[in-house]
Design an enzyme around this catalytic site. Sequence first.
Site, short mmCIF file in Angstrom:
data_model
loop_
_atom_site.label_atom_id
_atom_site.label_comp_id
_atom_site.label_asym_id
_atom_site.label_seq_id
_atom_site.Cartn_x
_atom_site.Cartn_y
_atom_site.Cartn_z
N GLY A 35 0.79 -1.22 0.00
CA GLY A 35 0.00 0.00 0.00
C GLY A 35 0.82 1.27 0.00
O GLY A 35 0.27 2.36 -0.20
N CYS B 214 -26.94 -10.45 -16.59
CA CYS B 214 -26.39 -10.13 -17.91
C CYS B 214 -27.39 -10.59 -18.98
O CYS B 214 -27.88 -11.72 -18.94
CB CYS B 214 -25.05 -10.84 -18.10
SG CYS B 214 -24.40 -10.72 -19.79
N CYS C 64 -25.42 -13.56 -21.08
CA CYS C 64 -25.07 -14.87 -20.50
C CYS C 64 -25.86 -15.19 -19.23
O CYS C 64 -25.70 -16.26 -18.65
CB CYS C 64 -23.57 -14.95 -20.22
SG CYS C 64 -23.07 -14.01 -18.76
N CYS D 298 -22.17 -8.21 -19.35
CA CYS D 298 -20.97 -8.31 -18.53
C CYS D 298 -19.92 -7.32 -19.03
O CYS D 298 -19.66 -7.24 -20.23
CB CYS D 298 -20.38 -9.71 -18.61
SG CYS D 298 -21.35 -10.97 -17.80
N CYS E 23 -18.02 -13.39 -19.98
CA CYS E 23 -19.31 -13.53 -20.65
C CYS E 23 -19.20 -14.58 -21.78
O CYS E 23 -20.04 -15.46 -21.93
CB CYS E 23 -19.73 -12.18 -21.23
SG CYS E 23 -21.48 -12.06 -21.62
#
Lengths: 256, 288, 227
Positions: B29, B238, B241, B263, B269
Amino acid sequence: MTPLLKVESLTKRYGARIGCSDVSFDLWPGEVMGIVGESGSGKSTLLNCMAGHLAPDAGRVMFDTRTEGLQDTITMSEPERRMLGRTDWAFVHQHARDGLRMNVSAGGNVGERLMAVGARHYGEIRDSAEDWLGRVEIDASRIDDRPTAFSGGMQQRLQIARNLVTGPRLVFMDEPTGGLDVSVQARLLDLLRGLVREMGLSAIIVTHDLAVVRLLADRLMVMKDGHVVEKGLTDQVLDDPQHAYTQLLVSSVLQV
Amino acid sequence: MSDYNFAYLDEQTKRMIRRAILKGLAIPGYQVPFASREMPMPYGWGTGGVQVSAATLTPEDRLKVIDQGADDTTNAVSIRKFFERTAGVETTEETAQASVIQTRHRIPEEPLTEDQVLVYQVPIPEPLRFLEPSEIETRKMHALEDYGLMHVKLYEDIARHGQIATAYAYPVKVEGRYVMDPSPIPKFDNPKMSGMAAIQLFGAGREQRIYALPPYTQVVSLDFRDYPFEASKADAPCDLCGAEDSYLDEVIVDDAGGRMFVCSDTDYCRARRAAGHVGAQGKTEDAA
Amino acid sequence: MIEIRDVSKTFTLHNQGSAVIRVMEGASLSVAAGECVALTGASGAGKSTLMRMIYGNYLAASGEILIGGVDVVRAQPREIIRLRREALGYVSQFLRVVPRVPTLDVVAEPLLAVGVDRAAATERARDLLTRLRIPERLWSLSPTTFSGGEQQRVNIARGFAHAYPALLLDEPTASLDAANRDTVLDLIHEAKARGAAIVGIFHDAEARAAVCDRVVDVTGFSPQAAA
């Protein structure tokens, strides 16, 4: 009993020029001390050295910390000093915009110190902010407004709320009423006096306005050319000044 | 193979970047400064990510590049081509097949593994930047864990919008220490960062910063107790899909207000449709 | 309670050729608890100067001023602040307050400062303002807008709010009508009865005679007389 703040031989030079020289005093819990002098007398340098904004060349600034008693805040580590700065200490700037975040709402400004010490409940932070806006006489409906939409007096009161929300024990004030209308000044002085008494605050107030110190300060230090030329009870220094410069200062004030 | 050094950058530069990456991994970080090079593309096109990828790639690697989850947008295609030409590495669009994935603004839906490296393109690495303009001050704030200001931003969100309205680049705290900008990924992706098996590297070219998350690092999204973090997405499956667990793009399909959700992760997808999953408009799409 | 020993006072005017003006020498005075002593002397003889020195407002050049064991001449500011808060009251001729503070709060403030709770402090303030005939409709207003006589009565109410063991009164009955003057004299009698040591300046001979046990002429403390 220990003093809250013990300043010893504090000295700051700007090259060959003296900022403040060999200043020593004790400030006791609940006391308000005024520092007066004309522009360039070193009063702001002294205040900034005490508050940790400027590094002095010599001397100590001992503060009675909650856990370890008197500690020198100048040699203290930066994290410790910063922690003091957002818990036990507060600093009220002359210009509110130096002490506020102008692009953050009034509530966010007041809440920042709480969040800095770990508050993580939005509702509670907001309640504290509302409470404090009320105490400095800002309507709660203004909580989401930014300080840019506030008058000068309101901005200054907001700055005070932002500083006092964590219940500090020592407040440094640099010309807190400077630049405000006389009537607004009176309101602010009244507010400060009430808060000082209710919260048992100690304060150090730098100003060139003798009327302000007469109303707010228990004790007074008079500075000239970086030196403290006289100190004592506020009314005694103003009514029976002993030093030539103080006599000049007091006699120069227009009486109303 | 061309006359370029492997992956465009010279070996000394790659070593310098690798040192920054290793330091970043050692201090999760923490933003490590590095001497960012001029790249043959403009700032904002992923110069930071490209330099990190260049220093990470080996000839055996297989590279995948996505932009907003898609492999076929200009940015993704350009960077993929860049490394095909300068490093000669294999490329792929399949998440599971890739060993290095450079991404702009998304994390793939398919969980990544210990054998993979995810490289993020970062525009503004400093999460405190919009609150505190001074770099000196923000570095001090990181050093001293002085992060009250970060919550001020979230407070302002709730005060103004009734909720934390930050939807992307949602700030996180790494291993209870550094507050980090996760790059402009949707906050839906934030939970994927925590405990991820793959190495995550972040490169900011213009700002000259690299930071990193080693595998299985704890990453917590900042929030309030009464306004907890929520990984939100469009509330729909979606249309192609039928996936209900993936981040969706809203696509306007005609001038009559017609729209569909698909997606954002095109590979995810495609793989689902190949496996026989069909969404509400999937059939017509196939017919067309 | 109040013990003044061989006090002198000079003013040095640094900005006027450092002229040194000797205004008092050899001032000595003792006031017991429950006793009221009046300072007399011609105008300019030093009544107010002595009073201000007792309060610590003027700095004595030498000598001792003991109030409940604290020497005001040598005490640290914080000791004097504490003395003034707890033991030493002063009713001056002029009201000096922060503008905008309601009269009721001005009067209650000395009690709040010693830790009396707000309800009890307000109750005492109401009682005093009623006795001094300040109309109730004025209580919520700042006394800065009042007439001179009203301001003086507010000042007296404030001075008598807390039961100070030592009390200084500078012309407390000046410019008051007969009824209010009687009230003030009652207040002084009550203070004496509870054991307050009082030093006062009264131009009103009748009032002086009514409350004072002794009279001290400060002319006796002037440098010429001492020399």
